[in-house]
Design an enzyme around this catalytic site. Structure first.
Site, PDB file in Angstrom:
ATOM      1  N   GLY A  82       4.773   1.841   4.847  1.00 52.49           N
ATOM      2  CA  GLY A  82       6.262   1.767   4.543  1.00 52.49           C
ATOM      3  C   GLY A  82       6.994   1.082   4.150  1.00 52.49           C
ATOM      4  N   LYS A 136       0.589   4.070  -0.957  1.00 55.79           N
ATOM      5  CA  LYS A 136      -0.527   5.623  -0.003  1.00 55.79           C
ATOM      6  C   LYS A 136      -0.143   6.783  -0.951  1.00 55.79           C
ATOM      7  CE  LYS A 136      -0.782   3.726   4.637  1.00 55.79           C
ATOM      8  NZ  LYS A 136       0.079   3.431   6.119  1.00 55.79           N
ATOM      9  N   HIS A 144      -9.930   1.420   5.366  1.00 53.00           N
ATOM     10  CA  HIS A 144      -8.904   1.549   5.448  1.00 53.00           C
ATOM     11  C   HIS A 144      -8.715   2.700   5.919  1.00 53.00           C
ATOM     12  CE1 HIS A 144      -4.565   3.270   6.172  1.00 53.00           C
ATOM     13  NE2 HIS A 144      -4.108   1.581   5.988  1.00 53.00           N
ATOM     14  N   GLU A 182      -5.706  -4.900  10.788  1.00 51.35           N
ATOM     15  CA  GLU A 182      -4.379  -3.794  10.848  1.00 51.35           C
ATOM     16  C   GLU A 182      -4.909  -2.381  12.420  1.00 51.35           C
ATOM     17  OE1 GLU A 182      -2.604  -2.012   7.434  1.00 51.35           O
ATOM     18  OE2 GLU A 182      -4.598  -1.354   7.085  1.00 51.35           O
ATOM     19  N   SER A 203       3.239  -1.642  10.245  1.00 58.73           N
ATOM     20  CA  SER A 203       4.978  -1.822  10.518  1.00 58.73           C
ATOM     21  C   SER A 203       5.473  -2.840   9.971  1.00 58.73           C
ATOM     22  CB  SER A 203       5.151  -0.743  11.988  1.00 58.73           C
ATOM     23  OG  SER A 203       4.598   0.159  12.055  1.00 58.73           O
ATOM     24  N   GLY A 229       2.249   3.437  10.230  1.00 56.22           N
ATOM     25  CA  GLY A 229       3.228   3.882  10.447  1.00 56.22           C
ATOM     26  C   GLY A 229       3.642   4.677  11.823  1.00 56.22           C
ATOM     27  N   GLU A 282      -6.938   4.890   7.291  1.00 58.55           N
ATOM     28  CA  GLU A 282      -6.926   6.167   7.017  1.00 58.55           C
ATOM     29  C   GLU A 282      -7.978   7.002   6.287  1.00 58.55           C
ATOM     30  OE1 GLU A 282      -2.848   5.849   5.211  1.00 58.55           O
ATOM     31  OE2 GLU A 282      -2.385   5.354   7.041  1.00 58.55           O
ATOM     32  N   ASN A 309       1.114  -1.280  -0.178  1.00 55.91           N
ATOM     33  CA  ASN A 309      -0.016  -0.012  -0.436  1.00 55.91           C
ATOM     34  C   ASN A 309       0.306   1.251   0.461  1.00 55.91           C
ATOM     35  OD1 ASN A 309      -1.988   2.037  -0.051  1.00 55.91           O
ATOM     36  ND2 ASN A 309      -2.653   1.741   2.597  1.00 55.91           N
TER      37      ASN A 309
HETATM   38  P1  PGA Z   1       2.628   0.759   7.236  1.00 56.04           P
HETATM   39  O1  PGA Z   1       0.700   1.099   6.295  1.00 56.04           O
HETATM   40  O2  PGA Z   1       2.658  -0.563   7.487  1.00 56.04           O
HETATM   41  O3  PGA Z   1       2.929   1.980   6.732  1.00 56.04           O
HETATM   42  O4  PGA Z   1       2.166   0.325   9.052  1.00 56.04           O
HETATM   43  C1  PGA Z   1       0.122  -0.023   6.675  1.00 56.04           C
HETATM   44  C2  PGA Z   1      -0.887   0.018   6.299  1.00 56.04           C
HETATM   45  O5  PGA Z   1      -1.677   0.986   6.075  1.00 56.04           O
HETATM   46  O6  PGA Z   1      -1.822  -0.688   5.583  1.00 56.04           O
END
Ligand code: PGA
Length: 258
Positions: free
Chosen positions: A238, A12, A96, A171, A216, A177, A98, A10
């Site tokens: 990330g 983003k 998601h 998640e 993460s 993140g 976000e 992802n």
């Molecule tokens: P992250 O994001 O690996 O940066 O924590 C995961 C996600 O939001 O799908």
């Protein structure tokens, strides 16, 4: 029952055409090592055509980070399922955290998106439904209640036959993140709960649903997470922007099969 491991990137609102070429080249180079893992890239929608060109002959799937539940019309800035599908997406992320927190993805909209994706024709798209609790909800002991509520709302009208086109990503919001990964046992406990819940609702159809962990995940934390019984792979933010790290995570998922 052996499920094919699955790793989804992802991006983003990150990445560009250069990174598209770099990650595609890295995936191509390692293709032989990734025979038994499904890899899906969800770049920003405008990069889907570049990705489509890069991986046309490769066994890499593409996904959209979101799509609108309406077929067409006055929805400035949005993308329809038809458009993301034409641009090469086979998967669509839904719910998601976000999007839930920042862009108005309410339970009602999430349910509508799931329904639109699963009835979309002629291309069959897959839903990647994201669920997860906030830090305070975990502290209050409400994790399972929150996850159950999100699953029940999003899958309210989904049949057992349609479940074959659903992936679930757990998640925890506090892990996204932040560098704070859920430990393998914490993640496994929630995954086992999700698997049981699906089994109660859908019986045998529940066995084929891939359950991904996200939050993460890095090259060094992936092997222990993917060693858990009910963790079939990961949703990677990330670390998917670093080809070497992402490839290491894909190899860790592949190791589930050996
Ligand atoms: P992250 O994001 O690996 O940066 O924590 C995961 C996600 O939001 O799908």
């Amino acid at each position: 029952m052996q499920r094919q491991p699955l790793v989804i990137a992802n991006w983003k609102m990150n990445g560009n055409r250069l990174l598209t070429s770099q990650l595609a080249a890295a995936l191509r180079e390692q293709a032989a090592l990734l025979n038994d893992v499904d890899v899906v890239i969800c770049p920003p929608a405008v990069l889907l055509p570049s990705w489509q060109q890069e991986v046309f002959y490769d066994a890499v799937h593409l996904g959209a980070q979101d799509a609108n539940e309406h077929a067409a019309g006055a929805h400035t800035g949005e993308h329809s399922l038809q458009l993301v599908s034409e641009a090469g997406a086979d998967y669509v992320l839904v719910g998601h955290s976000e999007r839930r927190q920042l862009y108005g993805d309410s339970a009602v909209r999430i349910q509508a998106k799931v329904a639109a994706i699963l009835t979309h024709a002629p291309q069959q798209l897959k839903v990647v439904l994201c669920v997860g609790e906030q830090e305070q909800e975990r502290a209050n002991g409400d994790t399972v209640k929150v996850i159950e509520g999100q699953l029940a709302e999003a899958l309210a009208n989904v049949s057992a036959a349609q479940l074959a086109h659903v992936v679930i990503a757990y998640e925890p919001v506090w892990a996204i993140g932040t560098g704070k990964t859920a430990n393998p046992q914490q993640a496994q406990d929630v995954h086992a709960f999700i698997r049981n819940w699906l089994q109660q609702q859908y019986d045998a159809a529940a066995k084929t649903v891939p359950l991904l962990y996200g939050g993460s995940v890095k090259a060094d934390s992936a092997p222990a997470l993917f060693a858990e019984t009910d963790i079939d792979g990961g949703l990677i933010g990330g670390a998917s922007l670093e080809p070497e790290a992402f490839l290491a995570i894909c190899r860790a998922a592949q190791a589930r099969r050996s």
